[in-house]
Write a protein that holds these residues in place. Structure first.
Motif, PDB file in Angstrom:
ATOM      1  N   TYR A   1       0.871  -1.175   0.000  1.00 11.64           N
ATOM      2  CA  TYR A   1       0.000   0.000   0.000  1.00 11.64           C
ATOM      3  C   TYR A   1       0.905   1.221   0.000  1.00 11.64           C
ATOM      4  O   TYR A   1       1.794   1.345   0.853  1.00 11.64           O
ATOM      5  CB  TYR A   1      -0.915   0.005   1.230  1.00 11.64           C
ATOM      6  N   THR A   2       0.621   2.119  -0.929  1.00 16.29           N
ATOM      7  CA  THR A   2       1.477   3.295  -1.104  1.00 16.29           C
ATOM      8  C   THR A   2       0.635   4.546  -1.067  1.00 16.29           C
ATOM      9  O   THR A   2      -0.527   4.538  -0.629  1.00 16.29           O
ATOM     10  CB  THR A   2       2.232   3.209  -2.435  1.00 16.29           C
ATOM     11  N   ILE A   3       1.227   5.621  -1.550  1.00 15.62           N
ATOM     12  CA  ILE A   3       0.543   6.920  -1.562  1.00 15.62           C
ATOM     13  C   ILE A   3      -0.752   6.862  -2.345  1.00 15.62           C
ATOM     14  O   ILE A   3      -1.700   7.610  -2.091  1.00 15.62           O
ATOM     15  CB  ILE A   3       1.489   7.994  -2.147  1.00 15.62           C
ATOM     16  N   TYR A   4      -0.789   5.909  -3.358  1.00 13.93           N
ATOM     17  CA  TYR A   4      -1.996   5.782  -4.166  1.00 13.93           C
ATOM     18  C   TYR A   4      -3.138   5.149  -3.372  1.00 13.93           C
ATOM     19  O   TYR A   4      -4.284   5.175  -3.836  1.00 13.93           O
ATOM     20  CB  TYR A   4      -1.693   4.953  -5.411  1.00 13.93           C
ATOM     21  N   ASN A   5      -2.803   4.539  -2.174  1.00 12.54           N
ATOM     22  CA  ASN A   5      -3.843   3.967  -1.302  1.00 12.54           C
ATOM     23  C   ASN A   5      -4.095   4.832  -0.079  1.00 12.54           C
ATOM     24  O   ASN A   5      -4.748   4.398   0.867  1.00 12.54           O
ATOM     25  CB  ASN A   5      -3.429   2.566  -0.847  1.00 12.54           C
ATOM     26  N   GLY A   6      -3.574   6.029  -0.055  1.00 11.89           N
ATOM     27  CA  GLY A   6      -3.789   6.935   1.064  1.00 11.89           C
ATOM     28  C   GLY A   6      -2.680   6.949   2.073  1.00 11.89           C
ATOM     29  O   GLY A   6      -2.770   7.643   3.093  1.00 11.89           O
ATOM     30  N   VAL A   7      -1.610   6.211   1.855  1.00  6.93           N
ATOM     31  CA  VAL A   7      -0.491   6.188   2.791  1.00  6.93           C
ATOM     32  C   VAL A   7       0.305   7.467   2.603  1.00  6.93           C
ATOM     33  O   VAL A   7       0.468   7.971   1.478  1.00  6.93           O
ATOM     34  CB  VAL A   7       0.389   4.947   2.557  1.00  6.93           C
ATOM     35  N   GLN A   8       0.817   7.994   3.757  1.00  8.47           N
ATOM     36  CA  GLN A   8       1.565   9.244   3.698  1.00  8.47           C
ATOM     37  C   GLN A   8       2.815   9.085   2.832  1.00  8.47           C
ATOM     38  O   GLN A   8       3.420   8.030   2.765  1.00  8.47           O
ATOM     39  CB  GLN A   8       1.973   9.693   5.097  1.00  8.47           C
ATOM     40  N   ASN A   9       3.172  10.192   2.166  1.00  8.16           N
ATOM     41  CA  ASN A   9       4.300  10.188   1.215  1.00  8.16           C
ATOM     42  C   ASN A   9       5.563  10.608   1.938  1.00  8.16           C
ATOM     43  O   ASN A   9       6.132  11.646   1.664  1.00  8.16           O
ATOM     44  CB  ASN A   9       3.994  11.131   0.059  1.00  8.16           C
ATOM     45  N   ASN A  10       5.995   9.808   2.933  1.00  7.80           N
ATOM     46  CA  ASN A  10       7.227  10.120   3.636  1.00  7.80           C
ATOM     47  C   ASN A  10       7.669   8.891   4.397  1.00  7.80           C
ATOM     48  O   ASN A  10       6.950   7.890   4.469  1.00  7.80           O
ATOM     49  CB  ASN A  10       7.026  11.288   4.594  1.00  7.80           C
ATOM     50  N   ASN A  11       8.873   8.955   4.961  1.00  9.85           N
ATOM     51  CA  ASN A  11       9.390   7.801   5.680  1.00  9.85           C
ATOM     52  C   ASN A  11       8.624   7.610   6.995  1.00  9.85           C
ATOM     53  O   ASN A  11       8.175   8.561   7.632  1.00  9.85           O
ATOM     54  CB  ASN A  11      10.870   7.988   6.003  1.00  9.85           C
ATOM     55  N   PHE A  12       8.515   6.333   7.384  1.00  6.27           N
ATOM     56  CA  PHE A  12       7.943   6.029   8.710  1.00  6.27           C
ATOM     57  C   PHE A  12       9.042   6.076   9.760  1.00  6.27           C
ATOM     58  O   PHE A  12      10.234   6.058   9.431  1.00  6.27           O
ATOM     59  CB  PHE A  12       7.256   4.664   8.676  1.00  6.27           C
ATOM     60  N   VAL A  13       8.588   6.079  10.992  1.00 10.74           N
ATOM     61  CA  VAL A  13       9.522   6.248  12.117  1.00 10.74           C
ATOM     62  C   VAL A  13       9.814   4.885  12.719  1.00 10.74           C
ATOM     63  O   VAL A  13       8.948   4.008  12.785  1.00 10.74           O
ATOM     64  CB  VAL A  13       8.938   7.193  13.188  1.00 10.74           C
ATOM     65  N   LEU A  14      11.071   4.719  13.170  1.00 12.87           N
ATOM     66  CA  LEU A  14      11.536   3.460  13.749  1.00 12.87           C
ATOM     67  C   LEU A  14      10.696   3.085  14.974  1.00 12.87           C
ATOM     68  O   LEU A  14      10.555   3.876  15.904  1.00 12.87           O
ATOM     69  CB  LEU A  14      13.011   3.582  14.140  1.00 12.87           C
ATOM     70  N   GLY A  15      10.114   1.853  14.908  1.00 17.35           N
ATOM     71  CA  GLY A  15       9.359   1.291  16.039  1.00 17.35           C
ATOM     72  C   GLY A  15       7.981   1.870  16.235  1.00 17.35           C
ATOM     73  O   GLY A  15       7.264   1.459  17.168  1.00 17.35           O
ATOM     74  N   ALA A  16       7.526   2.818  15.350  1.00 21.98           N
ATOM     75  CA  ALA A  16       6.213   3.461  15.564  1.00 21.98           C
ATOM     76  C   ALA A  16       5.149   2.616  14.886  1.00 21.98           C
ATOM     77  O   ALA A  16       4.755   2.864  13.757  1.00 21.98           O
ATOM     78  CB  ALA A  16       6.208   4.865  15.015  1.00 21.98           C
ATOM     79  N   GLY A  17       4.632   1.577  15.590  1.00 23.71           N
ATOM     80  CA  GLY A  17       3.577   0.763  15.047  1.00 23.71           C
ATOM     81  C   GLY A  17       3.006  -0.161  16.115  1.00 23.71           C
ATOM     82  O   GLY A  17       3.761  -0.739  16.900  1.00 23.71           O
ATOM     83  N   PHE A  18       1.610  -0.218  16.188  1.00 22.42           N
ATOM     84  CA  PHE A  18       0.976  -1.150  17.133  1.00 22.42           C
ATOM     85  C   PHE A  18      -0.422  -1.435  16.635  1.00 22.42           C
ATOM     86  O   PHE A  18      -0.956  -0.760  15.746  1.00 22.42           O
ATOM     87  CB  PHE A  18       0.959  -0.547  18.540  1.00 22.42           C
ATOM     88  N   ILE A  19      -1.107  -2.405  17.254  1.00 24.72           N
ATOM     89  CA  ILE A  19      -2.486  -2.767  16.936  1.00 24.72           C
ATOM     90  C   ILE A  19      -3.315  -2.542  18.201  1.00 24.72           C
ATOM     91  O   ILE A  19      -2.913  -2.902  19.310  1.00 24.72           O
ATOM     92  CB  ILE A  19      -2.595  -4.215  16.452  1.00 24.72           C
ATOM     93  N   SER A  20      -4.478  -1.924  17.979  1.00 25.92           N
ATOM     94  CA  SER A  20      -5.353  -1.629  19.129  1.00 25.92           C
ATOM     95  C   SER A  20      -6.194  -2.850  19.464  1.00 25.92           C
ATOM     96  O   SER A  20      -6.187  -3.841  18.729  1.00 25.92           O
ATOM     97  CB  SER A  20      -6.225  -0.408  18.808  1.00 25.92           C
ATOM     98  N   SER A  21      -6.974  -2.724  20.501  1.00 27.17           N
ATOM     99  CA  SER A  21      -7.793  -3.847  20.945  1.00 27.17           C
ATOM    100  C   SER A  21      -8.911  -4.145  19.970  1.00 27.17           C
ATOM    101  O   SER A  21      -9.357  -5.291  19.847  1.00 27.17           O
ATOM    102  CB  SER A  21      -8.380  -3.550  22.346  1.00 27.17           C
ATOM    103  N   ASP A  22      -9.391  -3.138  19.250  1.00 23.69           N
ATOM    104  CA  ASP A  22     -10.469  -3.391  18.278  1.00 23.69           C
ATOM    105  C   ASP A  22      -9.920  -3.760  16.897  1.00 23.69           C
ATOM    106  O   ASP A  22     -10.659  -3.835  15.932  1.00 23.69           O
ATOM    107  CB  ASP A  22     -11.385  -2.167  18.160  1.00 23.69           C
ATOM    108  N   GLY A  23      -8.607  -3.966  16.807  1.00 30.20           N
ATOM    109  CA  GLY A  23      -8.002  -4.448  15.565  1.00 30.20           C
ATOM    110  C   GLY A  23      -7.462  -3.371  14.668  1.00 30.20           C
ATOM    111  O   GLY A  23      -6.942  -3.678  13.575  1.00 30.20           O
ATOM    112  N   ASP A  24      -7.528  -2.077  15.088  1.00 32.14           N
ATOM    113  CA  ASP A  24      -6.952  -1.022  14.238  1.00 32.14           C
ATOM    114  C   ASP A  24      -5.432  -1.043  14.368  1.00 32.14           C
ATOM    115  O   ASP A  24      -4.894  -1.205  15.469  1.00 32.14           O
ATOM    116  CB  ASP A  24      -7.489   0.343  14.666  1.00 32.14           C
ATOM    117  N   ILE A  25      -4.786  -0.864  13.266  1.00 27.51           N
ATOM    118  CA  ILE A  25      -3.318  -0.858  13.237  1.00 27.51           C
ATOM    119  C   ILE A  25      -2.866   0.566  12.966  1.00 27.51           C
ATOM    120  O   ILE A  25      -3.356   1.245  12.044  1.00 27.51           O
ATOM    121  CB  ILE A  25      -2.787  -1.799  12.158  1.00 27.51           C
TER     122      ILE A  25
END
Length: 894
Positions: free
Chosen positions: A142-166
């Motif tokens: 998934y890229t910018i054409y799918n709504g993803v931001q057009n820049n680098n992500f940050v190291l370790g910045a990622g988790f999943i919530s209890s309702d399944g949102d990532i």
């Protein structure tokens, strides 16, 4: 909770990696996974207080710079590295399994790893977010054409919530989504070709181009050898088309499919000639690949040297080369065999030639012996003839007796010289020749040798000169041999020098050749036909004779010059020849003699007349008197002047004599004088007697003249050949003069009888009727018109044809039939006949007469007069006036 009671020891001594810790994760077995900057991953066991390190060297970790780690619900450890992709630790093998860009990952730098509730692994990268399905081992990006931001992500910045949102955090904020609401794009895209570029230029469909139809529908592409091309294509998926991916393969060139990524073109260069099939397929934005393929045939045409015709030609050349090599081999064998055969034949031929040479040598010896014996027999009677003749010549006698005696002596000496040459040749063969030296004056000796040629030089109108720088030269030499040398050289000079030429004999002193002895040089020069360069080297060879022109008959034996050279060599000298064709020849004799010389210079001209002018004038007057009397005329055609003089001297008391030295001159004399009998030799220059006889008998103007042929050939074939041409009689030399005279009288009597009989018959049949034929009337009319317009230089055949009322062509054929001449020649002949009367009877000069008879210039008149009468107009006037004076003197004496 467990803790470390000695953290310092762990930090500085027991921990194997860099102290800059990136992450810490505990697996299901209670082991701690620690990722550090550049040291791989260290697994810490709290129970044993020990570390186990996993890196590129021992665990196939793609990069020792680890960025993230995650333990999934199954207890598996997932590690993200810098530019190394996503790695899964396999406990059974104690190694990492890595998934990178070649497996479909959007980018190999993994900043954070999250597992959703369905067990799929989600990672954030430099190019967006990717999900990994462990069941299929495939990535969805998934890229910018799918709504993803057009820049680098940050190291370790990622988790999943209890309702399944990532949630993934980046430099431009964070992206979140719930994977359970994502729907797969099940539309299978097809591929369409959009463009063909050859040498970076788009190709338009044409009848003779690479494609015949548009690239989107064409089935075949035709390319020349080594043409580079690019095929462009596009997937018909419009949902995030930027994420469409392509695989292509050129069948016949690529062994496997080539991942083209999102690129919409494929390029190929330097393909070998042949047929290829280009296959391409695409996937949609969710990675769903179409099962079918889009294909197009590509035909790469071979160069001319790789076409079927070229290979046929190569085959033919190869076969031809092999056949040629085989042929050459056979030819070499044949040549070798032929050489052996030729060698054997040559040996046989040499043997045969040797035997033939021996046989010919024996035959030559017999011939020479016979000729020698015959020559000895000839010498005695010849010597007996010369003696009395010399005695008779010492007495003073009239010219009528002295001239025949001189001719007898001259020809007797010539025959004796030929006999002596044969004897000398035999002696040279047997090496029996000896020098008989005696003292004498060389100057007076050469003068004596030249005197017998005085009469010959006068008759042939050739000037004979003798020049000597000294009045007398006393020396020792063999007079007989030097006389023969000079006689031979002078005979050749007279033979090959035309009328009006010059022959000179020069005597002078030259530089010494041997020691201190002086060299005496005798030069015999002429202005004759000369000798070519290739013949000068062979002129002194035995039996060598030059092929002369038709005007000169070379009747020699070919041994005279070889004998002369041997005689000069016997004296210790040499003889050389200098010659230019057409300019003359010079034979130079160098004799090394001890001499006594007198310095007075001497120059003599031997070409003067021997008889007195009065005698000649009297003879001419007598001849003119005979001409004036109506006696029969005879034409003598003979190239030998002595023999012609002999015939003339015997016949002139009875007939009017005309002379010619060859057949061509005889034909002219026959036309000019119309003699009653022609006596002709056969072997003559320019035109022989057979040709002359044929010409006379085939011409209407002269076919009535009887001809007697003379020849030295006694064969019956020659006689038959002469008689077939129309000759009336035949005599072989030598013959009795009375027989010739009798034959001439018989022919004249026969002609006279026929003429009288024919005339009597005409008178009896028509005594009172005078018949004038149409031809006679035409000739009289033509002659009268020419006479009336005699002084008109512009008188033409056209005027003449108009006057007689005939066409020019008809007049030409009629005049030619009646006179044997063309109209132009006939007009000129009439004018010249009129000119002879004026030259003889009037006191006008040549130029005045030329204009009076209608010639434009005196030069043309003189040239035409000489062509017809064989003399110039001035000579004709002189001859006639001289004859008149002689006639008057003869009448007075009577």
């Amino acid at each position: 909770m467990k803790y470390c009671n000695n953290p310092r020891a762990i930090n500085e001594h027991d921990y194997p990696g860099n102290n800059f810790i990136r992450f810490i994760e505990e697996d299901n077995s209670g082991q701690i996974w620690i990722g550090s900057y550049g040291s791989g991953i260290a697994v810490y066991n709290p129970d044993s207080n020990k570390f186990v390190v996993h890196n590129k060297a021992n665990s196939k970790l793609p990069n020792d710079l680890t960025l993230s780690v995650m333990k999934d619900r199954l207890g598996n450890i997932w590690v993200g590295t810098f530019s190394g992709g996503l790695s899964l630790f396999d406990r059974s093998k104690n190694q990492f399994i890595t998934f990178s860009e070649k497996d479909g990952l959007n980018n190999a730098t993994v900043y954070a790893i999250v597992e959703d509730k369905q067990g799929r692994i989600w990672v954030s990268t430099n190019k967006g977010i990717s999900s990994f399905d462990r069941k299929t081992n495939k990535f969805t990006n998934y890229t910018i054409y799918n709504g993803v931001q057009n820049n680098n992500f940050v190291l370790g910045a990622g988790f999943i919530s209890s309702d399944g949102d990532i949630y993934f955090g980046g430099a431009d904020g964070f992206n979140y989504f719930n994977p359970q609401y994502f729907k797969k794009n099940k539309n299978v895209p097809s591929v369409l070709f959009t463009d063909l570029k050859v040498a970076n230029a788009s190709v338009v469909a044409s009848a003779d181009g690479p494609i015949r139809e548009h690239i989107s529908v064409v089935k075949d592409i035709y390319l020349d050898y080594k043409q580079n091309f690019t095929l462009s294509y596009v997937s018909l998926n419009y949902t995030a088309p930027e994420q469409n991916r392509y695989l292509y393969r050129l069948e016949g060139f690529d062994n496997e499919w080539v991942d083209g990524g999102t690129s919409k073109s494929a390029s190929y260069t330097n393909l070998d000639p042949g047929e290829y099939v280009f296959h391409v397929k695409a996937s949609n934005n969710d990675g769903l690949w179409n099962a079918g393929e889009t294909a197009i045939k590509i035909h790469v045409l071979p160069p001319f040297w790789r076409t079927v015709y070229a290979y046929v030609l190569y085959f033919c050349l190869a076969v031809g080369t092999l056949l040629y090599i085989r042929h050459r081999g056979i030819q070499k064998l044949k040549l070798k065999f032929a050489v052996i055969q030729e060698k054997m034949k040559a040996e046989q031929l040499i043997e045969q030639e040797r035997k033939e040479a021996e046989r010919l040598r024996e035959l030559d010896k017999l011939k020479i012996k016979f000729l020698t014996n015959l020559s000895h027999e000839f010498r005695t009677p010849l010597s007996l003839i010369i003696g009395p003749i010399d005695k008779l010549l010492t007495e003073k006698r009239a010219a009528e007796i002295a001239d025949p005696l001189n001719m007898i002596k001259r020809n007797t000496r010539r025959l004796l010289n030929l006999v002596n040459q044969i004897l000398d040749f035999r002696k040279m063969e047997d090496q029996e020749l000896r020098l008989n030296l005696s003292d004498g004056d060389m100057v007076s000796f050469i003068k004596e040798v030249l005197e017998p040629f005085n009469d010959l030089s006068e008759r042939k109108q050739i000037q004979l000169l003798f020049k000597s720088r000294f009045n007398c030269i006393y020396t020792s030499f063999d007079q007989d041999k030097i006389e023969r040398v000079l006689f031979n050289l002078l005979s050749n000079a007279f033979k090959f020098t035309p009328v009006g030429g010059t022959i000179s004999v020069e005597l002078e002193k030259n530089d010494p050749l041997i020691g201190t002895e002086s060299c005496l040089m005798i030069r015999v020069s002429d202005t004759g036909i000369g000798i070519s360069g290739e013949n000068k080297e062979r002129i002194f060879e035995r039996f060598f004779q030059i092929d002369t022109t038709a005007s000169i008959l070379n009747q020699g034996s070919g041994i005279g010059l070889s004998i002369a050279k041997e005689f000069i060599k016997m004296h210790g000298g040499n003889i050389v020849v200098e010659s230019e064709p057409g300019l003359g020849s010079s034979f130079i004799i160098n004799l090394p003699f001890s001499t006594t010389m007198a310095d007075d210079e001497l120059e003599l001209d031997f070409s003067g007349p021997t008889r007195s002018e009065n005698g000649q004038e009297a003879t001419g007057a007598k001849q003119e008197i005979q001409v004036s009397i109506e006696i029969p005329s005879i034409l003598l055609v003979e190239d030998n002047e002595d023999f012609r003089f002999y015939l003339k001297d015997g016949l002139k008391p009875f007939y009017r004599i005309y002379e010619a030295s060859n057949g061509q001159e005889g034909w002219q004399q026959a036309l000019a004088h119309h003699p009653q009998v022609i006596v002709s030799d056969i072997n003559m220059p320019y035109m022989n007697g057979i040709e002359l006889c044929y010409k006379v008998k085939s011409d209407k103007r002269t076919n009535h003249i009887p001809i007697i042929l003379l020849t030295a050939l006694t064969g019956e074939e020659e006689q038959i050949r002469g008689l077939k041409t129309g000759a009336n009689d035949y005599l072989t030399k030598p013959f009795n003069f009375e027989i010739l005279n009798a034959k001439i009288k018989n022919l004249l009597a026969l002609n006279k009888t026929l003429k009288e009989t024919y005339t009597k018959q005409i008178k009896v049949q028509a005594p009172e009727l005078i018949i004038e034929s149409h031809s006679d009337r035409l000739l009289n009319k033509v002659a009268l018109y020419i006479e009336e317009n005699l002084n008109n230089p512009k008188l033409s055949v056209e005027d003449l044809s108009k006057h007689v009322g005939m066409s020019r062509g008809s007049l030409y054929h009629k005049i030619l039939e009646l006179t044997g001449q063309s109209p132009v020649e006939y007009i000129r002949s009439v004018k010249l006949d009129k000119a002879t009367v004026l030259l003889e009877k009037s006191d006008l000069n040549v130029s005045q007469i030329a204009y009076m008879v209608g010639f434009a210039t005196p030069n043309y008149f003189a040239k035409s007069f000489k062509a017809k009468f064989n003399m110039q107009p001035s000579e004709y006037i002189h001859l006639k006036r001289k004859a008149d004076v002689g006639l008057v003197g003869e009448v007075k004496s009577l």
